[in-house]
Design an enzyme around this catalytic site. Structure first.
Site, PDB file in Angstrom:
ATOM      1  N   GLU A   1       0.805  -1.222   0.000  1.00 23.61           N
ATOM      2  CA  GLU A   1       0.000   0.000   0.000  1.00 23.61           C
ATOM      3  C   GLU A   1       0.838   1.273   0.000  1.00 23.61           C
ATOM      4  O   GLU A   1       0.316   2.359  -0.279  1.00 23.61           O
ATOM      5  CB  GLU A   1      -0.925   0.007   1.220  1.00 23.61           C
ATOM      6  CG  GLU A   1      -2.007  -1.064   1.208  1.00 23.61           C
ATOM      7  CD  GLU A   1      -3.077  -0.812   0.158  1.00 23.61           C
ATOM      8  OE1 GLU A   1      -3.085   0.271  -0.446  1.00 23.61           O
ATOM      9  OE2 GLU A   1      -3.904  -1.710  -0.070  1.00 23.61           O
TER      10      GLU A   1
ATOM     11  N   GLU B   1       7.536 -21.943   8.313  1.00 23.79           N
ATOM     12  CA  GLU B   1       7.896 -20.977   9.343  1.00 23.79           C
ATOM     13  C   GLU B   1       8.878 -21.543  10.360  1.00 23.79           C
ATOM     14  O   GLU B   1       9.402 -20.814  11.194  1.00 23.79           O
ATOM     15  CB  GLU B   1       6.657 -20.478  10.076  1.00 23.79           C
ATOM     16  CG  GLU B   1       6.014 -21.510  10.987  1.00 23.79           C
ATOM     17  CD  GLU B   1       4.768 -20.982  11.676  1.00 23.79           C
ATOM     18  OE1 GLU B   1       4.678 -21.182  12.911  1.00 23.79           O
ATOM     19  OE2 GLU B   1       3.898 -20.377  11.016  1.00 23.79           O
TER      20      GLU B   1
END
Length: 315
Positions: free
Chosen positions: A83, A114
């Site tokens: 953004e 992860e």
């Protein structure tokens, strides 16, 4: 430490009968629990403010901001980084996101990835992160090896590091320079950290990136004056900013915007000073892109405004 002891993995006593609630009762319970998100942000206010200062200082000197995470935490980092270019007209390299599993992990769960601290460290090396950069590790439960490995490697390379987690320090420690602990308590659905933990993380990243961009001069008043004019919606927003902050009609604002190369901040400075695009660009550059400082400097170094210049509003 066993995951069951972590704050994010504990059972919420307020939702023990979740599967027996009516839809309205479920909505009300979510609303009550989500109210804790704002309290968690308020409690972390000082560390968030420090994070803004630390990051803005690094970026002002040519550094970059990296978000590192896995699963929901990684996706939130990707969202915030993505953004920044349209909102603040930043180079895509300025704010970047590193997610365990790469782009495929954005649309498909890849939680097993992860668990490798080595992969996290390798990602830091691949991005050539240096002492000029800031690395924000995001992990709701704090134990994500990928993030811990990335933070460790970033520190070894001299980067500033920030650790964002939803568990207290005494449950999970980190090696980061700065801790941001967002303690929202157990989830309504036990262990589902896409809920309150995800919401509070999104709010924290909103605060961090917006605060940094304010410090970097990409905001005037509460207008995004560095907005990238890349589509019809953003073109309309640019014109509204110009007409609201000046006394220009929309067609005049459009002409000014085109003269300024579709740069709203430059257009405003040209309008308020009477400078041509080249002169205004040079003044902005000399003031580090800070529009308010550029206006102040112009007023200090020139005679009273001529008929060709307008007065900037006192926002």
């Amino acid at each position: 430490m066993q995951r069951g002891h972590l704050l994010t993995e504990q059972v919420n006593p307020n939702s023990l009968n979740l599967d027996q609630l009516s839809n309205l009762e479920l909505v009300d319970l979510f609303n009550q629990e989500d109210a804790k998100v704002l309290s968690a942000i308020a409690t972390a206010r000082e560390s968030l403010a420090t994070a803004i200062d630390l990051t803005a200082a690094a970026l002002a000197k040519g550094g970059r901001l990296f978000y590192v995470g896995a699963g929901t935490s990684g996706r939130l980092g990707v969202l915030d980084a993505a953004e920044c270019p349209p909102t603040f007209c930043t180079d895509p390299d300025l704010v970047q996101a590193i997610i365990a599993g790469g782009s495929a992990a954005l649309v498909r769960s890849s939680e097993a990835l992860e668990d490798s601290a080595e992969d996290g460290a390798q990602a830091i090396t691949q991005r050539q992160i240096s002492q000029h950069d800031v690395v924000v590790g995001i992990t709701a439960g704090g134990t994500t090896a990928y993030v811990q490995g990335a933070i460790r490697a970033a520190r070894q390379r001299g980067a500033k590091t920030i650790f964002v987690a939803c568990v207290p320090v005494e449950q999970v420690a980190s090696e980061a320079d700065l801790e941001v602990r967002l303690l929202v308590g157990p989830e309504i659905l036990a262990g589902s950290t896409r809920l309150k933990a995800g919401t509070v993380t999104k709010l924290a990243l909103n605060l961090l990136s917006t605060g940094v961009m304010v410090r970097l001069g990409k905001v005037y008043g509460n207008r995004m004056v560095d907005v990238a004019v890349t589509n019809s919606k953003l073109h309309d927003r640019a014109l509204r900013i110009l007409t609201e902050l000046t006394e220009l009609e929309r067609d005049q604002a459009e002409q000014l915007l085109e003269r300024a190369g579709r740069k709203v901040k430059l257009a405003l400075l040209m309008h308020w000073t009477g400078l041509d695009p080249r002169e205004a660009e040079a003044l902005l550059a000399a003031e580090g892109g800070q529009l308010r400082q550029a206006i102040t400097e112009f007023r200090k170094t020139t005679a009273p405004a001529s008929d060709s210049a307008a007065t900037a509003p006192q926002t």
